[in-house]
Design a protein around this motif. Structure first.
Motif, PDB file in Angstrom:
ATOM      1  N   ARG A 182      -4.675 -32.281  41.303  1.00 49.96           N
ATOM      2  CA  ARG A 182      -5.542 -33.696  41.812  1.00 49.96           C
ATOM      3  C   ARG A 182      -4.462 -34.605  41.951  1.00 49.96           C
ATOM      4  O   ARG A 182      -5.083 -35.800  42.202  1.00 49.96           O
ATOM      5  N   TRP A 184      -2.051 -36.895  43.799  1.00 50.67           N
ATOM      6  CA  TRP A 184      -2.023 -36.845  45.268  1.00 50.67           C
ATOM      7  C   TRP A 184      -0.306 -37.359  45.427  1.00 50.67           C
ATOM      8  O   TRP A 184       0.043 -38.345  44.731  1.00 50.67           O
ATOM      9  N   ASP A 187      -0.973 -38.384  51.738  1.00 53.57           N
ATOM     10  CA  ASP A 187      -2.451 -38.577  52.115  1.00 53.57           C
ATOM     11  C   ASP A 187      -3.223 -37.135  51.648  1.00 53.57           C
ATOM     12  O   ASP A 187      -2.598 -36.130  51.355  1.00 53.57           O
ATOM     13  N   ALA A 188      -4.626 -37.416  52.414  1.00 48.30           N
ATOM     14  CA  ALA A 188      -5.270 -36.149  51.957  1.00 48.30           C
ATOM     15  C   ALA A 188      -4.966 -34.910  52.747  1.00 48.30           C
ATOM     16  O   ALA A 188      -5.154 -33.839  52.201  1.00 48.30           O
ATOM     17  N   ASP A 189      -4.380 -34.892  53.838  1.00 50.26           N
ATOM     18  CA  ASP A 189      -3.989 -33.701  54.733  1.00 50.26           C
ATOM     19  C   ASP A 189      -2.791 -33.274  53.881  1.00 50.26           C
ATOM     20  O   ASP A 189      -2.727 -32.026  53.884  1.00 50.26           O
ATOM     21  N   GLN A 191      -2.212 -33.231  50.868  1.00 49.73           N
ATOM     22  CA  GLN A 191      -2.625 -32.541  49.464  1.00 49.73           C
ATOM     23  C   GLN A 191      -3.205 -31.244  49.861  1.00 49.73           C
ATOM     24  O   GLN A 191      -3.153 -30.357  49.299  1.00 49.73           O
ATOM     25  N   ALA A 192      -3.939 -31.245  50.916  1.00 48.06           N
ATOM     26  CA  ALA A 192      -4.929 -30.204  51.274  1.00 48.06           C
ATOM     27  C   ALA A 192      -3.907 -29.181  51.670  1.00 48.06           C
ATOM     28  O   ALA A 192      -4.065 -27.833  51.310  1.00 48.06           O
ATOM     29  N   ALA A 279      -9.598 -28.228  46.564  1.00 48.96           N
ATOM     30  CA  ALA A 279      -9.404 -28.684  48.050  1.00 48.96           C
ATOM     31  C   ALA A 279     -10.665 -29.042  48.713  1.00 48.96           C
ATOM     32  O   ALA A 279     -10.478 -29.970  49.599  1.00 48.96           O
ATOM     33  N   GLU A 281     -12.722 -30.702  47.768  1.00 50.43           N
ATOM     34  CA  GLU A 281     -13.468 -32.157  47.309  1.00 50.43           C
ATOM     35  C   GLU A 281     -12.460 -33.301  48.099  1.00 50.43           C
ATOM     36  O   GLU A 281     -12.811 -34.387  48.170  1.00 50.43           O
ATOM     37  N   LEU A 282     -11.301 -32.538  48.621  1.00 55.72           N
ATOM     38  CA  LEU A 282     -10.361 -33.678  49.565  1.00 55.72           C
ATOM     39  C   LEU A 282     -11.445 -34.039  50.720  1.00 55.72           C
ATOM     40  O   LEU A 282     -11.164 -34.999  51.201  1.00 55.72           O
TER      41      LEU A 282
END
Length: 283
Positions: A182, A184, A187-189, A191-192, A279, A281-282
């Motif tokens: 969790r 980071w 960005d979100a991408d 992390q995904a 994942a 939740e991202l």
């Protein structure tokens, strides 16, 4: 609080001297008697015991043999090595760039190690990182340490190191806290993609990866992440220093800690489900 490297070395030297004094006293020898048995002046015995002088490896062997304490030799020699290189300062290393920081431990250590035991509480281990995740993480440390900008080279070093995941004869036992999934970097991408990479790595036959859920009853809570290279060395990293533990009795304690963590971690499908849920939740 970060320990000053020089004071850390001095404290370690003094602690080694205290241990030598205890061994001598347990053997029922006076300082003069030990000096006679080891062929040195009795004042040097006092200097070694008080941490004024640093013993040599031969000093330690002669001391223990004179005290009929040969079993103490491996631990004391490991302690001596720790005194000789108490700390490797990140800030000093960082002056040569992040590539140098990542290369503190000789590459041969990774090549020679057969069993890697890795525990991380807030970051995905470097061996499993994607280039984007690695770059985002190292860019922070580069700014924090005011290091020269060699980010591309530093990322390349870490990506090259990952080839050992596919070498025969190696095993990777890894325990992550859910918080590591969790935290980071980027960005979100980014992390995904990193979590997707983690799911891929889990399928490798050489990798046993477990995740400790946030809300679970447990018997151990370490204060920092650590890497174990066989039973030869444990490495920890603080914001300003890399610490290497080589004393056999301390390495054994880290092994016990890792076993405690392993016992409460989720593996296989439950671990994959947890990573997938994080994942999702991202989105």
């Amino acid at each position: 609080m970060t320990t000053n490297p020089s004071s850390s070395a001095k404290q370690a030297q003094q602690a080694l001297g205290v241990r030598l004094r205890e061994i001598r006293r347990d053997a029922g020898l006076t300082g003069r008697a030990l000096a006679a048995a080891t062929g040195q002046h009795y004042t040097r015995v006092s200097k070694l015991e008080n941490g004024v002088q640093q013993p040599t490896s031969d000093d330690i062997r002669d001391w223990c043999r004179a005290c009929a304490a040969d079993a103490e030799i491996p631990d004391l020699l490991a302690t001596l090595r720790a005194v000789e290189s108490a700390y490797v300062e990140f800030r000093r290393q960082a002056r040569a760039g992040m590539k140098r920081v990542l290369g503190i431990r000789a590459p041969t250590l990774y090549e020679e190690t057969r069993l890697f035991r890795i525990y991380e509480h807030n970051v995905i281990p470097g061996l499993f990182q994607t280039p984007d995740y690695c770059a985002a993480m190292l860019s922070f440390w580069s700014r924090f340490l005011d290091a020269p900008n060699d980010l591309e080279e530093a990322v390349a070093v870490r990506m090259e190191r990952q080839r050992i995941l596919y070498q025969r004869g190696k095993r990777f036992a890894v325990v992550l806290e859910e918080q590591a999934l969790r935290t980071w970097f980027g960005d979100a991408d980014t992390q995904a993609n990193q979590l997707d990479r983690l799911l891929t790595v889990m399928s490798l036959p050489t990798v046993a990866l477990g995740v400790i859920p946030l809300m679970v009853q447990r018997g151990a809570v370490p204060s920092a992440g650590f890497w174990m290279f066989d039973n030869q060395l444990v490495a920890l990293e603080t914001p300003t220093a890399s610490i290497e533990v080589t004393q056999p009795s301390e390495i054994e304690l880290y092994g016990r800690m890792f076993e405690n963590l392993h016992q409460v971690a989720l593996y296989g499908k439950p671990a994959r489900d947890l990573i997938t849920r994080v994942a999702s939740e991202l989105a």
